[in-house]
Design an enzyme around this catalytic site. Structure first.
Site, short mmCIF file in Angstrom:
data_model
loop_
_atom_site.label_atom_id
_atom_site.label_comp_id
_atom_site.label_asym_id
_atom_site.label_seq_id
_atom_site.Cartn_x
_atom_site.Cartn_y
_atom_site.Cartn_z
N SER A 150 -19.54 0.46 6.83
CA SER A 150 -20.35 0.83 7.98
C SER A 150 -21.09 -0.38 8.55
O SER A 150 -20.47 -1.35 8.97
CB SER A 150 -21.31 1.95 7.59
OG SER A 150 -21.95 2.51 8.70
N ASP A 305 -19.33 4.66 14.08
CA ASP A 305 -19.98 5.96 14.04
C ASP A 305 -21.43 5.85 14.51
O ASP A 305 -21.99 6.81 15.02
CB ASP A 305 -19.90 6.60 12.65
CG ASP A 305 -20.47 5.75 11.53
OD1 ASP A 305 -20.87 4.60 11.79
OD2 ASP A 305 -20.50 6.23 10.37
#
Length: 551
Positions: A150, A305
């Site tokens: 991430s 995301d």
């Protein structure tokens, strides 16, 4: 177990790895480098990586507490065992981002699943998390795997596991998979095969974009959109083709992609911490903003995301926090998105309570859940099932720049959120203001709610013990902190909150302000979330003094 015993155990496992990896030149070199680094050796071997807030995540390197081929093979074998126990002919879809070893780990995962009897679909190029979440249901898969760390620094990578509904595994499922992983040794014979692997075309990605465009923009004023000058950075990650495309198709014709961060780059040379929550990640983008006389910067993290935004306001570089953006998004959507009688919002407990006041005014129910978007996805999914039908999800939101404005998937979505930010910026520009000016109007309308978040690092074996002591301190009964009165406390580990048990404590002060403290599920950090009424809040200072004393 004391530090000496832990170190002895680490050395024993280190020696086993030396023996078992003979012939693996890369791993042998990494192990040799640890020989004269006792602290690093202990860190690499004192425990295995386990499921945290977002799957398994760690520093790249040799060892049980690191991400490497042996760990990935072991985790995948455990996951395959779970899938085969639950499904007659299991299928899984795999994606990856731009990090070092991401593609290699993704292909290794596919080969291990294939040999175990799990049909494996894999994207041919790096692909965002939200597209993976979409693909799981689109392809009727039983699981999804995303190889990513991430927004973490470049030395990290990770392994996220999703269920058939498209959100990350939770509760008993995560525990079952973890137990099956623990039954596998790092050096067991684990077959690999390509016989049961299918390389996906771009059809799934195109369907994903069309789904977003069928529901957005909410206020489709293409004249306004054409006037907005956007600087976009994918932070060398997976978002570029998706974000740029949905912006273009929605009429945003003045989009400049930051050249130095446009292409995938595992070194993240211009943004060592590619996190849209940090203003340092926007250094290159601000240069381009100045050159183009742009209106706003939009950034997505490497797996796309999360999304963030920054701009120049009153001559100063300003980063819009995740909480501020959540407030702006909800306020805007109440103007242009249909509110149904059974509409609801899902937010994490560490997100701004101002969202609740906006929702109440518009008759929207708010459901609060634990940190981690998987819990938001789980609630949306449960409410979508006929037997649990309880409303229509209007918005999913967590303070760490995670948003879901069109919940056709079950994870946070940086692509649709980037489009929403652009739409809001264009709308308010047409009315002579920017997003920070609109935020000020919202504060005047409802009440000022300043969010302050800080992470305190406690690394290594000693750090783990300190993190435990920090949580014990805040969990204990106390009526004041450095002269500030504590009127109430919520212990999410011991109290009956209606949520799964979690190592989180919330303090409520006599001013109505409150603080939430929790250890990170993926990093050696204690995270503190403050919601106060002024920048000089005594409650904020009391929390700071308390945390500083543990450093």
């Amino acid at each position: 177990m004391g530090n000496a015993a832990i170190y002895e155990k680490s050395v024993s496992e280190y020696r086993r790895w030396l023996e078992k990896t003979e012939g693996d030149g890369d791993t042998q070199a990494e192990l040799a480098a640890l020989k004269n680094e006792p602290e690093e050796l202990a860190e690499s071997f004192y425990k295995p990586l386990t499921f945290g807030t977002s799957g398994i995540r760690g520093i790249l390197g040799a060892g049980t507490n690191r991400i490497n081929r042996y760990v990935v093979r072991r985790v995948t074998k455990g996951l395959a065992s779970y899938l085969l126990s639950e499904c007659a002919e299991p299928k899984a879809v795999i994606s990856y981002d731009s990090r070092e070893m991401s593609e290699e780990f993704a292909r290794l995962t596919a080969r291990v699943l294939s040999a175990a009897g799990v049909r494996a679909y894999i994207f041919p190029v790096l692909t965002p998390v939200p597209v993976l979440s979409f693909a799981i249901r689109e392809l009727s898969c039983d699981a999804g795997i995303m190889i990513t760390a991430s927004h973490n620094p470049k030395i990290f990578n990770g392994y996220k596991v999703y269920n058939s509904e498209g959100y990350q595994v939770t509760g008993e499922v995560a525990d079952d998979i973890q137990s099956r992983i623990e039954a596998v040794d790092y050096f067991d014979e684990i077959p690999e095969s390509t016989d049961n692997i299918e390389i996906l075309s771009d059809e799934v990605g195109e369907k994903f974009k069309l789904q977003i465009l069928s529901e957005m923009p909410f206020n489709n004023n293409r004249i306004c959109n054409e006037e907005l000058k956007i600087v976009y950075t994918p932070l060398n990650g997976a978002g570029r083709n998706y974000v740029a495309d949905v912006l273009s198709r929605s009429g945003f014709s003045q989009v400049t992609v930051v050249p130095s961060q446009a292409e995938p780059d595992s070194t993240f040379a211009t943004c060592p911490v590619p996190n849209p929550e940090k203003i340092t990640a926007y250094n290159e983008a601000f240069k381009v903003l100045d050159e183009t006389k742009g209106d706003i910067i939009i950034a997505t993290d490497p797996d796309s995301d999360r999304v963030g935004a920054a701009l120049i306001h009153d001559g100063t570089k300003v980063l819009i926090s995740g909480n501020q953006m959540g407030i702006l998004m909800l306020d805007y959507m109440t103007k242009f998105k249909e509110i149904k009688p059974d509409s609801f919002i899902v937010r994490s407990i560490v997100s701004t309570p101002l969202v609740d006041r906006i929702a109440e005014r518009h008759g929207i129910k708010v459901i609060k859940t634990l940190t981690g978007f998987k819990y938001i996805g789980e609630i949306i999914s449960l409410n979508d099932k006929e037997e649990r039908a309880a409303g229509s999800c209007f918005f999913g939101f967590e303070e760490s720049c995670g948003f879901l404005p069109v919940p056709f998937i079950r994870d946070k979505d940086g692509i649709s959120s980037a489009l929403l930010i652009a739409e809001m910026a264009a709308y308010y520009k047409s009315r002579g203001k920017n997003l920070m000016e609109r935020l000020s109007e919202i504060f005047n309308e409802y009440e000022v709610c300043i969010d302050r978040g800080r992470s305190y690092a406690f690394e290594g074996l000693e750090g783990e013990e300190k993190r435990r002591k920090v949580m014990e301190f805040f969990r204990s009964d106390r009526r004041a902190l450095h002269g500030v009165t504590v009127t109430d406390k919520i212990d999410y580990l011991k109290d009956d909150t209606g949520l799964p048990k979690a190592d989180v404590t919330e303090l409520i002060f006599d001013t109505g302000e409150h603080a939430i403290i929790r250890p990170s599920g993926t990093e050696p950090l204690i995270k503190v979330y403050l919601f106060v009424k002024s920048a000089s809040s005594p409650a904020a200072e009391a929390i700071k003094k308390t945390m500083d004393a543990f450093q």
